[in-house]
Design a protein around this motif. Structure first.
Motif, PDB file in Angstrom:
ATOM      1  N   ASP A  13       0.914  -1.213  -0.219  1.00  0.00           N
ATOM      2  CA  ASP A  13      -0.089  -0.031   0.079  1.00  0.00           C
ATOM      3  C   ASP A  13       0.694   1.255   0.004  1.00  0.00           C
ATOM      4  O   ASP A  13       0.447   2.278  -0.720  1.00  0.00           O
ATOM      5  N   ALA A  16       2.436   1.512  -3.628  1.00  0.00           N
ATOM      6  CA  ALA A  16       1.469   2.180  -4.532  1.00  0.00           C
ATOM      7  C   ALA A  16       0.914   3.554  -4.169  1.00  0.00           C
ATOM      8  O   ALA A  16       0.849   4.225  -5.155  1.00  0.00           O
ATOM      9  N   GLY A  17       0.701   3.773  -3.303  1.00  0.00           N
ATOM     10  CA  GLY A  17       0.361   5.140  -2.595  1.00  0.00           C
ATOM     11  C   GLY A  17       1.310   6.402  -2.987  1.00  0.00           C
ATOM     12  O   GLY A  17       1.105   7.224  -3.340  1.00  0.00           O
ATOM     13  N   GLN A  19       3.736   6.360  -5.268  1.00  0.00           N
ATOM     14  CA  GLN A  19       3.740   6.347  -6.581  1.00  0.00           C
ATOM     15  C   GLN A  19       2.715   6.803  -7.356  1.00  0.00           C
ATOM     16  O   GLN A  19       2.756   6.818  -8.595  1.00  0.00           O
ATOM     17  N   SER A  20       1.716   6.870  -6.760  1.00  0.00           N
ATOM     18  CA  SER A  20       0.360   7.505  -7.619  1.00  0.00           C
ATOM     19  C   SER A  20       0.457   8.946  -7.467  1.00  0.00           C
ATOM     20  O   SER A  20       0.924   9.677  -6.909  1.00  0.00           O
ATOM     21  N   SER A  21      -0.641   9.495  -8.412  1.00  0.00           N
ATOM     22  CA  SER A  21      -0.756  11.084  -8.366  1.00  0.00           C
ATOM     23  C   SER A  21      -1.874  11.136  -8.263  1.00  0.00           C
ATOM     24  O   SER A  21      -3.058  10.775  -8.995  1.00  0.00           O
ATOM     25  N   LYS A  23      -0.355  11.697  -4.531  1.00  0.00           N
ATOM     26  CA  LYS A  23       0.024  10.684  -3.562  1.00  0.00           C
ATOM     27  C   LYS A  23      -1.058  10.553  -2.473  1.00  0.00           C
ATOM     28  O   LYS A  23      -1.608  11.305  -2.018  1.00  0.00           O
ATOM     29  N   HIS A  24      -1.114   9.324  -1.964  1.00  0.00           N
ATOM     30  CA  HIS A  24      -1.584   9.140  -0.776  1.00  0.00           C
ATOM     31  C   HIS A  24      -1.476   7.834   0.188  1.00  0.00           C
ATOM     32  O   HIS A  24      -0.559   6.891  -0.422  1.00  0.00           O
ATOM     33  N   SER A  26      -2.991   5.161   3.330  1.00  0.00           N
ATOM     34  CA  SER A  26      -4.347   4.751   3.977  1.00  0.00           C
ATOM     35  C   SER A  26      -4.444   5.122   5.377  1.00  0.00           C
ATOM     36  O   SER A  26      -3.270   4.758   6.084  1.00  0.00           O
TER      37      SER A  26
END
Ligand code: AVI
Length: 328
Positions: A13, A16-17, A19-21, A23-24, A26
């Motif tokens: 998690d 993935a978080g 590296q996403s745009s 960023k997040h 959980s």
């Protein structure tokens, strides 16, 4: 849930978080030992009325809330916190029945320990702790439901503290449907939901002047440093809480104060941040009372009764699992 299983999911998690745009991360990962204690401290803050408002409702109406349940009943608390609220409901039920099975479900070992200690004060309560995510814990608990006489054997699920608010609407709807699917007609769900209030009050609740919520938020980065070999400099990130009126939610972020790079050793990952770039760490949805009832009805429950705190801060709703054939 085993430690390695948890760690695998945490790593996946976080990878993935970050590296996403945008960023997040959980909010599920706030609650290590430090985070659980910081959350308990938040609940004591004068600017965070949620816990006190819910507690007042349970103190005042606890007996009515458990009235539909009798011998053989058991209580399952999803996200058990300190167990204080569960104790307020278990106490009146214990007066009427010889034995009460209680299942505590939480991903935090600290929360499970605190709850076990709180419940040990109550006679006739047999508590089992499940370190698990909600769905898994509920499945473990309902598999052990007691047969009980007549209307007995019912399960009352507690989902309190407005934990539902940390799920996006689609996730909340799916969660309630899954919950309903694992319950039988006559089982109950006591759902605590924080209500919409003036924006200034909401922002103060999530950005308190003592900085406890900021510490709670930044502990997520500290946890990545501790458990995943991260190099986050906590002083290079600011806590931010903003009210999104259109979506009826508080959004919590950690905002990078400068352009910087952070390594997460366990993932072999380097993450670049622009100045002002944020990591979205939590959404906390706020509700209108009838919105809570509709959300329950759409998932296959009927509203038995709803209690609203006198100043309109908070709602507690008892939803009963509908007999699907009768509901048609
Ligand atoms: C656990 N949950 C309902 C809390 C909330 O209000 O959304 C978590 C929290 N985040 C910041 N303060 C408290």
């Amino acid at each position: 849930m085993h430690r390695t299983e948890f760690l695998d999911r945490f790593m996946a998690d976080v990878g993935a978080g970050l590296q996403s745009s945008p960023k997040h991360l959980s909010p599920e990962y706030f609650y290590d030992a430090v985070g659980s204690h910081l959350f308990e401290a938040i609940c004591q803050l004068p600017w965070y009325p949620l816990t006190r408002a819910e507690r007042a409702l349970l103190e005042r109406h606890g007996e009515e809330m458990v009235a539909p349940f009798g011998a053989g009943a058991s209580i399952v608390e999803l996200g058990c916190g300190s167990g204080e609220k569960l104790a307020l409901l278990a106490a009146p039920l214990c007066k009427r029945i010889p034995r009460l099975g209680v299942h505590l479900v939480d991903v935090s070992e600290t929360a499970l320990d605190l709850s076990r200690r709180t419940l040990s004060r109550l006679p006739r309560v047999e508590a089992s702790a499940h370190r698990a995510r909600y769905e898994e814990g509920l499945a473990l608990a309902t598999a052990r439901r007691s047969p009980g006489p007549g209307g007995g054997g019912a399960v009352l699920v507690l989902f309190l503290g407005s934990n539902i608010g940390n799920l996006d609407p689609e996730a909340a709807a799916a969660f309630l449907r899954a919950l309903r699917a694992s319950l039988r007609p006559g089982d109950g769900l006591l759902l605590g939901a924080d209500l919409v209030k003036p924006a200034a009050d909401l922002v103060l609740a999530y950005d308190d002047p003592l900085g406890v919520t900021a510490a709670f938020n930044k502990n997520l980065l500290a946890r990545i440093n501790r458990e995943l070999g991260g190099t986050f400099d906590l002083r290079s990130f600011d806590h931010r809480a903003a009210w999104n009126a259109q979506r009826a939610r508080i959004e919590m972020h950690l905002v990078s104060r400068k352009r910087q790079a952070v390594r997460v050793g366990a993932l072999g990952l380097d993450v670049a941040f622009e100045e002002g770039e944020s990591i979205w760490t939590e959404s906390s949805y706020k509700y209108e009372p009838d919105g809570v009832v509709r959300m329950g009805e759409r998932a296959g429950f009927r509203c038995f009764r709803q209690w609203i705190e006198p100043s309109g801060q908070f709602s507690t709703t008892l939803l009963l699992a509908e007999d699907r054939a009768a509901a048609r």
